[in-house]
Design a protein around this motif. Structure first.
Motif, PDB file in Angstrom:
ATOM      1  N   SER A  67       0.833  -1.190   0.000  1.00  0.00           N
ATOM      2  CA  SER A  67       0.000   0.000   0.000  1.00  0.00           C
ATOM      3  C   SER A  67       0.874   1.249   0.000  1.00  0.00           C
ATOM      4  O   SER A  67       2.048   1.219   0.375  1.00  0.00           O
ATOM      5  N   ALA A  68       0.312   2.337  -0.382  1.00  0.00           N
ATOM      6  CA  ALA A  68       1.052   3.603  -0.455  1.00  0.00           C
ATOM      7  C   ALA A  68       1.530   4.049   0.926  1.00  0.00           C
ATOM      8  O   ALA A  68       2.629   4.588   1.068  1.00  0.00           O
ATOM      9  N   ARG A  69       0.719   3.824   1.936  1.00  0.00           N
ATOM     10  CA  ARG A  69       1.118   4.242   3.291  1.00  0.00           C
ATOM     11  C   ARG A  69       2.308   3.439   3.790  1.00  0.00           C
ATOM     12  O   ARG A  69       3.222   3.988   4.407  1.00  0.00           O
ATOM     13  N   LYS A  85       4.613   2.031   1.931  1.00  0.00           N
ATOM     14  CA  LYS A  85       5.779   2.484   1.172  1.00  0.00           C
ATOM     15  C   LYS A  85       6.284   3.816   1.710  1.00  0.00           C
ATOM     16  O   LYS A  85       7.490   4.047   1.804  1.00  0.00           O
ATOM     17  N   SER A  86       5.370   4.682   2.083  1.00  0.00           N
ATOM     18  CA  SER A  86       5.745   5.974   2.650  1.00  0.00           C
ATOM     19  C   SER A  86       6.479   5.799   3.977  1.00  0.00           C
ATOM     20  O   SER A  86       7.475   6.486   4.248  1.00  0.00           O
ATOM     21  N   THR A 138      12.996  -0.906  -0.665  1.00  0.00           N
ATOM     22  CA  THR A 138      12.839   0.548  -0.761  1.00  0.00           C
ATOM     23  C   THR A 138      14.150   1.185  -1.187  1.00  0.00           C
ATOM     24  O   THR A 138      15.182   0.945  -0.573  1.00  0.00           O
TER      25      THR A 138
END
Length: 101
Positions: free
Chosen positions: A1-3, A5-6, A85
């Motif tokens: 999910s984007a969160r 990855k953030s 990452t």
């Protein structure tokens, strides 16, 4: 999910920020500090803590803190990423004076 990855991107940025502060400390003192808390307030405002929640990937239990171990000529900073990452693999990684992996 984007969160997730953030959060991992923030973990990498935190580790690089701590590394920069450690190198500045070393340049001024000729040795790395015994504790990362020695970096405050002259080299960083606060030592960052990993973002929450900590339920990302293979080592979620280890995402609650960055672990620092230092001696005169070297240090090891351990961290954990939930997913690959920025060219770094997921799982537990280390940062040393030689770089981050």
């Amino acid at each position: 999910s984007a969160r997730a990855k953030s959060r991992d991107a923030r973990r990498v940025a935190d580790v690089k920020q701590i590394q920069t502060a450690l190198e500045l400390y070393y340049n001024d003192n000729g040795a790395y500090p015994a504790s990362s808390s020695s970096l405050v307030p002259n080299y960083m405002g606060t030592v960052p803590t990993p973002p929450t929640p900590t339920n990302d990937g293979p080592c979620a239990a280890n995402l609650t803190a960055y672990t620092y171990s230092g001696s005169t000529n070297t240090y090891t900073l351990s961290y954990c990423l939930g997913a690959p990452t920025g060219g770094l693999a997921s799982g537990t990684g280390t940062a040393t004076p030689a770089g981050i992996k």
